[in-house]
Design an enzyme around this catalytic site. Structure first.
Site, PDB file in Angstrom:
ATOM      1  N   VAL A   1     -27.764  36.675  41.782  1.00 40.84           N
ATOM      2  CA  VAL A   1     -27.610  36.596  43.004  1.00 40.84           C
ATOM      3  C   VAL A   1     -27.927  35.010  44.528  1.00 40.84           C
ATOM      4  O   VAL A   1     -27.351  35.278  44.859  1.00 40.84           O
ATOM      5  CB  VAL A   1     -28.216  37.561  44.547  1.00 40.84           C
ATOM      6  CG1 VAL A   1     -27.629  38.729  44.113  1.00 40.84           C
ATOM      7  CG2 VAL A   1     -29.464  37.471  44.869  1.00 40.84           C
ATOM      8  N   CYS A   2     -27.809  34.224  43.266  1.00 36.73           N
ATOM      9  CA  CYS A   2     -27.652  32.645  43.632  1.00 36.73           C
ATOM     10  C   CYS A   2     -26.610  32.073  43.238  1.00 36.73           C
ATOM     11  O   CYS A   2     -26.359  32.184  42.179  1.00 36.73           O
ATOM     12  CB  CYS A   2     -29.166  32.531  43.246  1.00 36.73           C
ATOM     13  SG  CYS A   2     -29.014  30.692  44.800  1.00 36.73           S
ATOM     14  N   ILE A   3     -26.312  31.748  44.502  1.00 38.68           N
ATOM     15  CA  ILE A   3     -24.967  30.854  43.772  1.00 38.68           C
ATOM     16  C   ILE A   3     -24.982  28.857  43.878  1.00 38.68           C
ATOM     17  O   ILE A   3     -24.135  28.555  44.040  1.00 38.68           O
ATOM     18  CB  ILE A   3     -23.530  31.274  44.359  1.00 38.68           C
ATOM     19  CG1 ILE A   3     -23.662  31.179  45.410  1.00 38.68           C
ATOM     20  CG2 ILE A   3     -23.452  32.698  44.268  1.00 38.68           C
ATOM     21  CD1 ILE A   3     -22.320  31.710  46.560  1.00 38.68           C
ATOM     22  N   THR A   4     -26.419  28.704  44.085  1.00 35.31           N
ATOM     23  CA  THR A   4     -26.516  27.580  44.390  1.00 35.31           C
ATOM     24  C   THR A   4     -26.150  26.467  43.919  1.00 35.31           C
ATOM     25  O   THR A   4     -25.142  25.265  44.001  1.00 35.31           O
ATOM     26  CB  THR A   4     -27.689  27.030  44.444  1.00 35.31           C
ATOM     27  OG1 THR A   4     -28.822  28.164  45.526  1.00 35.31           O
ATOM     28  CG2 THR A   4     -28.394  25.172  44.630  1.00 35.31           C
TER      29      THR A   4
ATOM     30  N   GLY B   1     -30.815  32.772  40.152  1.00 33.75           N
ATOM     31  CA  GLY B   1     -31.233  33.930  39.748  1.00 33.75           C
ATOM     32  C   GLY B   1     -29.834  34.358  39.910  1.00 33.75           C
ATOM     33  O   GLY B   1     -28.982  34.185  40.242  1.00 33.75           O
TER      34      GLY B   1
END
Length: 325
Positions: free
Chosen positions: A173-176, A171
């Site tokens: 806004v996901c920085i995994t 996604g």
């Protein structure tokens, strides 16, 4: 194994058999209910709230309420069901959540849908929660996730999950993938494809959707439902603060594991961004439906099933050809 993502794929048209795209049926049976579209807003605080959940249910769209206001969940279930609407909630896997499930059973409160919502869903804790829910409230439709491998899908299904969410960090806004080095960012569509080979039950594609055409691509590669965050964020009806930047209206949008959601800078795997104000959510849903009807007409069918068998080509990031400039 073929590795590709949404922007690498172009679906190949078949002969059209409808007079108008309006003849094409976008409805989907998902669990106990039928919905107008195979899409669901991400269960995030800046995308979904109680008011929107009620509107979605009233208008035959699927929703999943986020889990970040734990005390509000029981009143929410009661309010929705007393209003003649379905209740769809999220839970985590901490000890208090197991107690919460038992409390629902004691009060004979049976949400139609329960989503077990953690970033790394292929885990003993999620498997234990699936079994716990199925022991205490077996009539709830259990969605579990998130996973990124066929093994994850198999284990969650074998534990009793009715549907599985696929996607680890693709996604906006996901920085995994940046913080951990792991995830399906950059190959989310291929991950969905390989997971679908193992799945016996529905999959939800979660993350990486940038355009309405990506919904059709998700269905082609095995999704029954498509979870969308950023495309649903920043509408008039959306939760989140509205701010003005350089004379334009924006709304905040942040990930579920961001410090803005957690209230602390600890184990952060999400970020905050500002998305330009998009107007009415109803208009976006209408456009989404019309675009999906067009996709079905290009697939040579009259319903979503036709998308599952179309041919495709891999074009390696070239389909936009400067269209984003």
């Amino acid at each position: 194994m073929k590795i590709f993502d949404y922007e690498d794929i172009q679906l190949i048209p078949n002969k059209c058999i409808v007079e108008s795209r309006s003849e094409c049926d976008t409805t989907i049976q998902f669990g106990p209910k039928k919905f107008k579209l195979p899409v669901v807003p991400a269960n995030m605080q800046t995308v979904m709230n109680e008011k929107l959940a009620k509107w979605f249910a009233e208008n035959d769209y699927f929703y999943i309420m986020h889990r970040f206001d734990e005390e509000a969940r029981i009143p929410f279930i009661k309010h929705m069901q007393n209003s003649g609407l379905f209740a769809s909630i999220s839970v985590g896997v901490k000890k208090a959540e197991f107690d919460f499930i038992e409390k629902l059973a004691q009060e004979k409160l049976i949400p139609e849908y329960i989503t077990i919502d953690i970033a790394h869903g292929h885990s003993d804790s999620v498997i234990n929660m699936i079994k716990h829910i199925k022991t205490h409230i077996p009539d709830s439709f259990v969605i579990a996730g998130n996973v990124g491998t066929p093994e994850g899908v198999r284990e969650l299904e074998n534990a009793g999950a009715d549907a599985t969410k696929v996607g680890i960090g693709p996604g906006r806004v996901c920085i995994t993938k940046i913080k951990t080095g792991f995830g399906t960012g950059g190959w989310q569509l291929a991950a969905l494809n390989i997971c679908s080979k193992a799945a016996r039950k529905p999959l939800i594609a979660d993350g990486g959707i940038r355009t309405h055409g990506d919904i059709a691509k998700s269905i082609r590669f095995g999704a029954s439902m498509v979870m969308i965050g950023s495309l649903f964020a920043a509408h008039e009806e959306s939760p989140g603060e509205t701010v003005e930047l350089d004379g334009k209206q924006y709304k905040e949008y942040f990930g579920s594991a961001s410090e803005f959601q957690k209230g602390e800078h600890k184990n952060v795997e999400g970020k905050k961004m500002f998305v330009e104000h998009k107007g009415s959510l109803m208009d976006t849903l209408k456009e989404m439906q019309q675009d999906l009807q067009s996709s079905i007409s290009y697939a040579g069918g009259k319903d979503l099933k036709s998308l599952r068998t179309v041919d495709y080509v891999i074009v390696r990031n070239s389909i936009f050809n400067g269209d984003r400039d």
